[in-house]
Design a protein around this motif. Structure first.
Motif, PDB file in Angstrom:
ATOM      1  N   ALA A  97      52.337  -2.668  13.882  1.00 43.38           N
ATOM      2  CA  ALA A  97      53.761  -2.345  13.771  1.00 43.38           C
ATOM      3  C   ALA A  97      54.596  -3.310  14.604  1.00 43.38           C
ATOM      4  CB  ALA A  97      54.007  -0.909  14.223  1.00 43.38           C
ATOM      5  N   ALA A  98      54.129  -3.618  15.820  1.00 37.17           N
ATOM      6  CA  ALA A  98      54.857  -4.555  16.679  1.00 37.17           C
ATOM      7  C   ALA A  98      54.927  -5.939  16.044  1.00 37.17           C
ATOM      8  CB  ALA A  98      54.188  -4.639  18.050  1.00 37.17           C
ATOM      9  N   THR A  99      53.807  -6.368  15.429  1.00 36.71           N
ATOM     10  CA  THR A  99      53.787  -7.670  14.757  1.00 36.71           C
ATOM     11  C   THR A  99      54.734  -7.692  13.574  1.00 36.71           C
ATOM     12  OG1 THR A  99      51.480  -8.027  15.422  1.00 36.71           O
ATOM     13  CG2 THR A  99      52.316  -9.360  13.598  1.00 36.71           C
ATOM     14  N   ALA A 100      54.737  -6.605  12.808  1.00 33.73           N
ATOM     15  CA  ALA A 100      55.619  -6.519  11.641  1.00 33.73           C
ATOM     16  C   ALA A 100      57.084  -6.538  12.060  1.00 33.73           C
ATOM     17  CB  ALA A 100      55.314  -5.254  10.849  1.00 33.73           C
ATOM     18  N   ILE A 101      57.411  -5.815  13.120  1.00 34.67           N
ATOM     19  CA  ILE A 101      58.792  -5.791  13.605  1.00 34.67           C
ATOM     20  C   ILE A 101      59.204  -7.151  14.123  1.00 34.67           C
ATOM     21  CG2 ILE A 101      60.309  -4.828  15.384  1.00 34.67           C
ATOM     22  CD1 ILE A 101      58.705  -2.206  15.103  1.00 34.67           C
ATOM     23  N   SER A 102      58.306  -7.805  14.866  1.00 30.58           N
ATOM     24  CA  SER A 102      58.606  -9.149  15.368  1.00 30.58           C
ATOM     25  C   SER A 102      58.828 -10.134  14.225  1.00 30.58           C
ATOM     26  CB  SER A 102      57.456  -9.633  16.263  1.00 30.58           C
ATOM     27  OG  SER A 102      57.711 -10.935  16.740  1.00 30.58           O
ATOM     28  N   SER A 103      58.000 -10.041  13.183  1.00 32.98           N
ATOM     29  CA  SER A 103      58.157 -10.931  12.029  1.00 32.98           C
ATOM     30  C   SER A 103      59.479 -10.668  11.320  1.00 32.98           C
ATOM     31  CB  SER A 103      56.990 -10.726  11.052  1.00 32.98           C
ATOM     32  OG  SER A 103      55.761 -11.049  11.653  1.00 32.98           O
ATOM     33  N   ALA A 104      59.846  -9.393  11.227  1.00 27.97           N
ATOM     34  CA  ALA A 104      61.119  -9.051  10.588  1.00 27.97           C
ATOM     35  C   ALA A 104      62.294  -9.603  11.382  1.00 27.97           C
ATOM     36  CB  ALA A 104      61.241  -7.535  10.456  1.00 27.97           C
ATOM     37  N   VAL A 105      62.189  -9.549  12.708  1.00 29.04           N
ATOM     38  CA  VAL A 105      63.254 -10.095  13.553  1.00 29.04           C
ATOM     39  C   VAL A 105      63.361 -11.608  13.369  1.00 29.04           C
ATOM     40  CG1 VAL A 105      63.962 -10.508  15.942  1.00 29.04           C
ATOM     41  CG2 VAL A 105      63.141  -8.253  15.257  1.00 29.04           C
ATOM     42  N   VAL A 106      62.206 -12.278  13.301  1.00 26.43           N
ATOM     43  CA  VAL A 106      62.216 -13.733  13.078  1.00 26.43           C
ATOM     44  C   VAL A 106      62.911 -14.075  11.771  1.00 26.43           C
ATOM     45  CG1 VAL A 106      60.761 -15.738  12.592  1.00 26.43           C
ATOM     46  CG2 VAL A 106      60.192 -14.219  14.482  1.00 26.43           C
ATOM     47  N   LEU A 159      50.335 -14.982  26.072  1.00 33.20           N
ATOM     48  CA  LEU A 159      49.716 -13.784  26.642  1.00 33.20           C
ATOM     49  C   LEU A 159      50.044 -12.565  25.783  1.00 33.20           C
ATOM     50  CD1 LEU A 159      50.430 -14.240  30.474  1.00 33.20           C
ATOM     51  CD2 LEU A 159      48.244 -14.504  29.294  1.00 33.20           C
ATOM     52  N   PRO A 160      49.055 -11.716  25.512  1.00 38.26           N
ATOM     53  CA  PRO A 160      49.283 -10.533  24.650  1.00 38.26           C
ATOM     54  C   PRO A 160      49.923  -9.387  25.427  1.00 38.26           C
ATOM     55  CG  PRO A 160      46.998 -10.579  25.327  1.00 38.26           C
ATOM     56  CD  PRO A 160      47.641 -11.825  25.919  1.00 38.26           C
ATOM     57  N   SER A 161      51.100  -9.618  25.971  1.00 41.23           N
ATOM     58  CA  SER A 161      51.721  -8.620  26.841  1.00 41.23           C
ATOM     59  C   SER A 161      52.028  -7.334  26.094  1.00 41.23           C
ATOM     60  CB  SER A 161      52.998  -9.190  27.469  1.00 41.23           C
ATOM     61  OG  SER A 161      53.895  -9.644  26.464  1.00 41.23           O
ATOM     62  N   GLY A 162      52.541  -7.434  24.870  1.00 42.41           N
ATOM     63  CA  GLY A 162      52.860  -6.236  24.106  1.00 42.41           C
ATOM     64  C   GLY A 162      51.628  -5.389  23.841  1.00 42.41           C
ATOM     65  N   THR A 163      50.546  -6.039  23.456  1.00 38.21           N
ATOM     66  CA  THR A 163      49.292  -5.317  23.193  1.00 38.21           C
ATOM     67  C   THR A 163      48.781  -4.628  24.452  1.00 38.21           C
ATOM     68  OG1 THR A 163      48.679  -6.904  21.465  1.00 38.21           O
ATOM     69  CG2 THR A 163      46.905  -5.585  22.415  1.00 38.21           C
ATOM     70  N   LEU A 164      48.864  -5.319  25.582  1.00 36.94           N
ATOM     71  CA  LEU A 164      48.372  -4.737  26.829  1.00 36.94           C
ATOM     72  C   LEU A 164      49.247  -3.566  27.284  1.00 36.94           C
ATOM     73  CD1 LEU A 164      47.351  -7.993  28.732  1.00 36.94           C
ATOM     74  CD2 LEU A 164      45.832  -6.244  27.779  1.00 36.94           C
ATOM     75  N   VAL A 165      50.544  -3.645  27.032  1.00 38.43           N
ATOM     76  CA  VAL A 165      51.421  -2.519  27.379  1.00 38.43           C
ATOM     77  C   VAL A 165      51.068  -1.306  26.520  1.00 38.43           C
ATOM     78  CG1 VAL A 165      53.788  -1.645  27.329  1.00 38.43           C
ATOM     79  CG2 VAL A 165      53.326  -3.927  28.230  1.00 38.43           C
ATOM     80  N   ILE A 166      50.866  -1.523  25.231  1.00 43.02           N
ATOM     81  CA  ILE A 166      50.488  -0.421  24.338  1.00 43.02           C
ATOM     82  C   ILE A 166      49.152   0.181  24.773  1.00 43.02           C
ATOM     83  CG2 ILE A 166      49.774   0.140  21.984  1.00 43.02           C
ATOM     84  CD1 ILE A 166      51.819  -1.951  21.025  1.00 43.02           C
ATOM     85  N   LEU A 167      48.201  -0.680  25.149  1.00 45.00           N
ATOM     86  CA  LEU A 167      46.900  -0.192  25.628  1.00 45.00           C
ATOM     87  C   LEU A 167      47.078   0.634  26.897  1.00 45.00           C
ATOM     88  CD1 LEU A 167      43.832  -0.176  25.346  1.00 45.00           C
ATOM     89  CD2 LEU A 167      43.769  -2.312  26.638  1.00 45.00           C
ATOM     90  N   ALA A 168      47.948   0.196  27.783  1.00 47.38           N
ATOM     91  CA  ALA A 168      48.206   0.949  29.019  1.00 47.38           C
ATOM     92  C   ALA A 168      48.822   2.309  28.707  1.00 47.38           C
ATOM     93  CB  ALA A 168      49.127   0.149  29.937  1.00 47.38           C
TER      94      ALA A 168
END
Length: 204
Positions: free
Chosen positions: A179-188, A29-38
């Motif tokens: 940015a969220a995707t990049a940060i998540s990838s960096a954490v991985v 589920l794209p929860s992060g995207t939906l939170v940003i949209l909200a």
């Protein structure tokens, strides 16, 4: 204030909170995207970022609590899911070993918090703790609450900052998601380099 100006954005918030609650069970589920949209849709409502962040933190914690309880009670749906996905079952076993090994409480806390930023890490962690007979669930839930607040503050702040940096809502959404995707990838990548935390992403 026009009621429609509040009711419309409220639907975005409700959808975002439902996704945050549900992505413990359905990590796609794209929860992060939906939170940003909200965040972007409620920009004209006073105090909305703080209220939304609080709601996201609560929904995130409740999702962990629900999945943890289902796993501890041996829910058939949980067992079927693990049986159908051997790699998920292996990841759960690795996390169990990490949490019950000779790690300090600080290391266990780091695993719980960083799991929020790793794709499917939250699901794996909840299942691991739920199936473990050694790890105390209340200790996990304490750090789960901290992780929920950290992630909620991060994702809402990301949307809020981009909303104020860019004039176009869709550009703000695109930049925030990238940015969220990049940060998540960096954490991985960071997790993979740290032996203690590698259990969250091994086998991906």
């Amino acid at each position: 204030m026009d009621p429609n100006a509040v009711i419309g954005p409220a639907w975005y918030c409700a959808l975002a909170l439902a996704a945050v609650l549900g992505d413990a069970f359905l990590p796609f589920l794209p929860s992060g995207t939906l939170v940003i949209l909200a965040v972007l849709k409620t920009g004209q409502v006073g105090g909305s970022p703080l209220l939304l962040a609080a709601g996201v933190a609560v929904a995130s914690f409740l999702g962990d609590l629900l999945l943890l309880n289902l796993a501890r009670r041996g829910a058939p749906a949980v067992h079927r899911r693990l049986a159908r996905r051997p790699r998920l079952a292996e990841s759960v076993e690795r996390v169990q070993r990490a949490l019950t090994g000779r790690h300090t409480s600080r290391a266990a806390a780091a695993i719980v918090i960083i799991a929020r930023f790793v794709p499917a890490g939250r699901t794996v962690l909840d299942l691991a703790v739920g199936h473990s007979t050694h790890h105390r669930p209340w200790t996990f839930l304490r750090w789960s609450a901290v992780a929920a607040v950290v992630w909620a503050a991060y994702i809402v702040s990301l949307g809020w900052l981009n909303q104020h940096w860019f004039d176009t809502a869709w550009l703000s959404l695109a930049i925030s998601c990238l940015a969220a995707t990049a940060i998540s990838s960096a954490v991985v990548q960071l997790v993979r380099r740290r032996r203690r935390l590698a259990v969250l992403v091994e086998g991906d």
